[in-house]
Motif scaffolding. Structure first.
Motif, short mmCIF file in Angstrom:
data_model
loop_
_atom_site.label_atom_id
_atom_site.label_comp_id
_atom_site.label_asym_id
_atom_site.label_seq_id
_atom_site.Cartn_x
_atom_site.Cartn_y
_atom_site.Cartn_z
N LYS A 131 0.84 -1.19 0.00
CA LYS A 131 0.00 0.00 0.00
C LYS A 131 0.88 1.25 0.00
O LYS A 131 2.04 1.21 0.42
N TYR A 139 6.09 3.02 -0.31
CA TYR A 139 5.12 1.96 0.00
C TYR A 139 5.42 1.31 1.35
O TYR A 139 6.53 1.41 1.87
N TYR A 145 -0.86 -6.95 5.82
CA TYR A 145 -1.63 -6.42 4.68
C TYR A 145 -2.09 -7.52 3.74
O TYR A 145 -3.22 -7.49 3.24
#
Length: 455
Positions: A131, A139, A145
């Motif tokens: 992300k 990132y 995640y």
């Protein structure tokens, strides 16, 4: 509380199953039961990727990044190597060889080869599910995640948080706090032995240097870019010097490694279990493949292809165990056995270095242990970023609070070793590994189908 932690530690790292074989007993911990079959599974699913894709793994290091705020594939290798190359490469290898003999080195190599495929899978998944990081730029991501995305896929709806992902993040933060204490305790002990410096002075200086680095926004990777290559290359070159100096002994050293790895002497004497398990356990603990730590670095890379980032992380496992751990093993095995007899741990390593390099050897061990341990601390705080963000959201107060807690643990560890916190670190990494493996096995098809994808 201490009894609970000890009970969980024994469940994870103790001998869950005992096998009797020709007079020898082999105790197998739960994590070995999980990690070795997973490594074998991924090795076959990737069609022995570490061998057939080795040239591509090396070439992937040269990928350039387009955005300065992102990390290159090489920089993520530096970060993950910073945490892999630590105490396990020094004290851990010494312990494995002390207890399991020279044959333990061979089984460390085996664990690294199997772990390399596991590292590819989790590194690639981290890239696929990364992300944008609104705080630090670039990132972030990692197991928390891709676990979140996996749960969403299964539920077929968007969710705010996943309980399993939160658990992974919490276990990771607990583990890294525990490791912070181990780091400072190791450094202060080594400096006390080498320079007779009281632990309080070493601790204060260590915490101040660490605070200056970790409390600045983007100093972490810049510092590791310098420390990690220097420490790894220096340690490697010193080992090469020692090997060249004792080149006539090398055939007998390798003969001893293979003979004791499979030797009838060890089986008949009831020592085969120690040889096998100590090599495998120390290899797994050192390279961290499957634990879910290194994917936190892999997610930060600006990779042209997710699979190339996974390959770089696979290469990191091989560098850690095949190169750095073997360096430590060679330093010890090139010393006459009567000189090191009865010695264990850091005393054994310092004795070996003193034999090879004289009084400079003891000083060198203290300095290299400082670099290995300090870079580990900086690296784990980089890992912590994404896990703190997953639990608390993207805000500076939670990031800063965790850094302060880690610095406090660093201070406490330098003054006194609290066994409960050491065990807490081991419990944390063990629980991380279980949660991570539960997810990467069913998700692995995402990474494996990319491995031989033609562009």
């Amino acid at each position: 509380m201490s009894n609970i932690i000890e009970a969980v530690y024994n469940f994870l790292w103790g001998d869950l199953i005992k096998l009797d074989f020709n007079g020898t007993s082999i105790g197998i911990p739960l994590l070995v039961i999980l990690l070795i079959p997973a490594g074998i599974y991924f090795t076959f699913r990737t069609k022995f990727m570490p061998i057939r894709k080795f040239p591509q793994m090396v070439r992937a290091l040269g990928e350039k990044k387009d955005d300065k705020s992102n990390l290159s594939t090489f920089q993520t290798l530096i970060v993950s190597t910073a945490t892999r190359v630590g105490m396990g490469n020094l004290v851990g290898v010494v312990a494995a060889v002390s207890i399991g003999g020279a044959g333990a080195v061979f089984w460390m190599w085996v664990s690294a080869f199997l772990g390399a495929s596991t590292a590819y899978v989790e590194g690639t998944l981290a890239q696929l599910h990364k992300k944008k990081d609104p705080l630090y730029g670039g990132y972030h991501g990692g197991p928390a995640y891709y676990i979140h995305d996996f749960v969403e896929q299964k539920r077929k709806k968007k969710i705010k948080k996943s309980v399993l992902a939160i658990l992974f993040a919490i276990f990771g933060l607990i583990c890294w706090c525990g490791i912070s204490q181990v780091v400072s305790n190791s450094v202060t002990s080594a400096f006390k032995n080498a320079f007779s410096i009281p632990p309080i002075y070493t601790t204060v200086v260590l915490v101040i240097i660490a605070a200056v680095i970790v409390l600045r926004k983007n100093a972490t990777v810049k510092v590791l870019d310098i420390i990690v290559p220097v420490m790894a290359v220096v340690y490697f070159l010193v080992t090469i010097f020692i090997i060249v100096k004792n080149i006539n002994l090398m055939p007998s050293v390798f003969e001893r490694i293979f003979k004791e790895a499979f030797g009838l002497k060890q089986v008949a004497g009831g020592g085969f279990g120690a040889v096998l398990m100590n090599g495998i356990k120390r290899g797994l603990f050192s390279n961290e493949a499957g634990s879910g730590s290194a994917p936190c670095a892999a997610a930060a890379a600006e990779g042209k292809k997710p699979q190339t980032v996974g390959m770089v992380q696979s290469l990191g496992v091989l560098i850690d165990t095949i190169v750095i751990c073997t360096c430590t093993a060679m330093i010890m095995l090139l010393v006459p056995e009567d000189i090191t007899k009865g010695k264990q741990g850091m005393d054994l390593l310092q004795c070996a270095m003193d034999y090879h390099l004289g009084s400079f050897g003891t000083i060198f061990v203290a300095i290299i242990l400082f670099l290995f341990s300090f870079s580990t601390f900086i690296g784990i705080l980089f890992y912590a970023r994404s896990n703190v963000a997953y639990i608390c959201g993207n805000n500076w107060w939670s990031q800063t609070l965790y850094k302060i807690i880690a610095l406090v643990m660093l201070f406490i560890g330098g003054l006194q070793a609290y066994t409960i916190v050491w065990d807490l670190g081991d419990v944390g990494i063990g629980l991380m590994t279980i949660v991570n493996l539960i997810i990467i096995i069913p998700m692995s098809k995402e990474a494996i189908k990319l491995l031989d994808k033609k562009e």
